[in-house]
Design a protein around this motif. Structure first.
Motif, short mmCIF file in Angstrom:
data_model
loop_
_atom_site.label_atom_id
_atom_site.label_comp_id
_atom_site.label_asym_id
_atom_site.label_seq_id
_atom_site.Cartn_x
_atom_site.Cartn_y
_atom_site.Cartn_z
N TYR A 282 33.15 111.51 68.34
CA TYR A 282 34.25 111.54 69.31
C TYR A 282 34.42 110.14 69.88
CZ TYR A 282 34.27 116.67 69.40
OH TYR A 282 34.37 117.99 69.07
N THR A 283 35.67 109.78 70.21
CA THR A 283 35.88 108.53 70.93
C THR A 283 35.83 108.84 72.42
OG1 THR A 283 38.27 108.87 71.06
CG2 THR A 283 37.44 107.70 69.11
N ALA A 284 35.66 107.80 73.23
CA ALA A 284 35.60 107.99 74.69
C ALA A 284 36.90 108.64 75.19
CB ALA A 284 35.36 106.65 75.37
N GLU A 285 38.03 108.35 74.52
CA GLU A 285 39.33 108.90 74.96
C GLU A 285 39.39 110.42 74.78
OE1 GLU A 285 39.06 106.17 72.88
OE2 GLU A 285 39.34 104.93 74.68
N GLN A 286 38.52 110.94 73.94
CA GLN A 286 38.52 112.39 73.71
C GLN A 286 37.62 113.16 74.69
OE1 GLN A 286 37.70 111.70 69.31
NE2 GLN A 286 38.90 113.57 69.23
N ILE A 287 37.02 112.42 75.60
CA ILE A 287 36.13 113.05 76.59
C ILE A 287 36.89 113.13 77.93
CG2 ILE A 287 33.88 112.90 77.76
CD1 ILE A 287 33.68 112.90 74.63
N VAL A 288 36.86 114.28 78.57
CA VAL A 288 37.41 114.40 79.93
C VAL A 288 36.30 114.94 80.83
CG1 VAL A 288 39.14 115.45 81.44
CG2 VAL A 288 39.75 114.83 79.10
N VAL A 289 35.99 114.16 81.85
CA VAL A 289 34.94 114.53 82.80
C VAL A 289 35.58 115.30 83.95
CG1 VAL A 289 33.21 113.57 84.38
CG2 VAL A 289 33.61 112.48 82.15
N SER A 290 34.91 116.36 84.39
CA SER A 290 35.48 117.20 85.44
C SER A 290 34.43 117.55 86.50
CB SER A 290 36.02 118.50 84.85
OG SER A 290 37.02 118.20 83.91
N THR A 291 34.90 118.24 87.53
CA THR A 291 34.02 118.64 88.63
C THR A 291 33.28 119.93 88.23
OG1 THR A 291 35.56 117.57 90.12
CG2 THR A 291 34.03 119.12 91.11
#
Ligand code: PMP
Ligand code: GLU
Length: 396
Positions: A89-98
């Motif tokens: 995965y590229t960093a752009e494909q990661i979404v960090v959430s609460t």
């Protein structure tokens, strides 16, 4: 006049949180409650992670964060996925959430329309049902039981699929059963899903590091499916960071962008300090994580051995997470003090009042024959709790 929306009226309260809260209230009133209801590690966050947070505060990480997370953290997560799961995965494909909880609702709301069907093998984690309901979709279950170690077959999966199916949503290791899907299990599901290109697969892997036998496997490893898989993971369980509220997805770029968009309107980026701590967690020393896993494994061995001897309890040997999910239906129809125990919720309430042990009825997990016990507590408390349960059921 107090008029709530139909949406909120329809929504049920989280049973895990409710039972834990009830246990806390009774404790505050002086009752000696053993809490086996809430699924949260009893360990403190490892010291090096805490130190990273302290450093972040002093370095001024106190402002709004980019909505999908700091680029350094997203990159570190992408590297973790390569290191531990051999996933690209590229960093752009990661979404960090609460929290992974938010990651999950972001995905569901991004992909699901009213009237769609979401396949959720049961028993399932309580909040999946609520999330599907919030999206005004229909949950379609594949029932499983303790007899098959709470696993379903590829044929059962295929039978549950209709032209309205848009998503398959499950956790492995599973909350509440502790079931872990092997590579062969996942491949058999993947081969079915290959034939249905409109179905997205949400693979909740938050208990990844709490796997006792064999290796954790992700369905994202099958290349022919990867453009439809959303991996959900987080920091709560593996790093004992429940209160920090940090989770993430790894997904096809267009889905990651949708989650970024929805989060931008609801909560913005996750807490700056938690993210800096998360960066250290995900790329730092894993020894504390593995130590916690060993402790959980010993506790699993202990609780399973003890519960096997409780009359009327049918229990299996769960290979992951920190839950056991025994079938207690042998007690339904019995009365205590004039009260009928008719289902799993009644049985959990009976244990709370008679044994001072807080558990969660299986009904909210989609299996009314069972109760969930979390063994993320000391061995002493496990022994005491099962002793008390034995005592209580002997009165029935
Ligand atoms: N998925 C599963 C299966 C869980 O048990 C939990 C428990 N908290 C979550 C997601 C959410 O985790 P969190 O929001 O703490 O990251
Ligand atoms: N996931 C944990 C549990 O199932 C925490 C509570 C919750 O978030 O529902 O108990």
């Amino acid at each position: 006049m107090e008029i709530l929306s139909e949406r909120i009226n329809r929504l049920s309260e989280s049973a895990t949180i409710k039972m834990a809260q009830l246990g806390r209230e009774l404790k505050a009133k002086g009752k000696d409650i053993i809490n086996l209801s809430l699924g949260e590690p009893d360990f403190d966050t490892p010291e090096h992670i805490k130190q990273a947070a302290v450093k972040a505060i002093h370095e001024g990480y106190t402002h709004y964060t980019p909505v999908p997370g700091y680029p350094e953290l997203r990159k570190a997560i992408a590297e973790k996925l390569k290191r531990d799961n051999d996933l690209d995965y590229t960093a752009e494909q990661i979404v960090v959430s609460t929290g992974a909880k938010q990651s999950l609702i972001n995905v569901v709301l991004s992909l699901i329309n009213p009237g769609d069907e979401v396949i959720v093998p049961s028993p399932y984690w309580v909040s999946y049902a609520a999330m599907v309901q919030l999206a005004e979709a229909t949950m379609v279950n594949i029932p499983t039981s303790v007899e098959t170690d709470f696993k379903f077959t590829a044929e059962e999966l295929e039978k549950a699929i209709t032209p309205r199916t848009r998503m398959l949503l499950y956790s492995s290791p599973c909350n509440p059963t502790g079931t872990v899907f092997s590579k062969d299990d996942l491949e058999s599901y993947a081969r079915v899903l290959e034939k249905y290109p409109d179905i997205y697969i949400v693979s909740d892997e938050i208990y990844e590091y709490i796997t006792y036998e064999g290796k954790h496997e992700s369905i994202a490893q099958f290349d022919f499916l990867k453009d439809r898989v959303i991996v959900v993971n987080g920091f709560s369980k593996g790093y004992a960071m429940t209160g920090w509220r940090l989770g993430y997805i790894a997904a096809p770029l267009w889905i990651a962008k949708a989650c970024d968009k929805i989060q931008g309107q609801f909560t913005s980026g996750a807490c700056s300090i938690a993210q800096k701590a998360g960066e250290t967690a995900v790329s730092g020393d894993m020894t504390p994580t593995f130590r916690m896993r060993e402790a959980f494994k010993n506790r699993r061995n202990l609780i399973v051995q003890l519960l096997k001897d409780v009359p009327g309890f049918k229990v299996n040997n769960p290979p992951g997470a920190f839950y056991v999910f025994p079938d207690v239906s042998a007690y339904f129809g019995k009365t205590f003090d004039g009260d009928l125990i008719k289902d799993s919720d009644d049985f959990a309430m009976f244990l709370l009042s008679e044994a001072n042990v807080s558990t969660v009825g299986g009904k909210s997990f989609g299996d009314d024959n069972c109760i969930r016990l979390s063994y993320a507590c000391s061995e002493e408390n496990i022994r005491k709790a099962v002793d008390r349960i034995n005592n209580a059921v002997s009165k029935l």
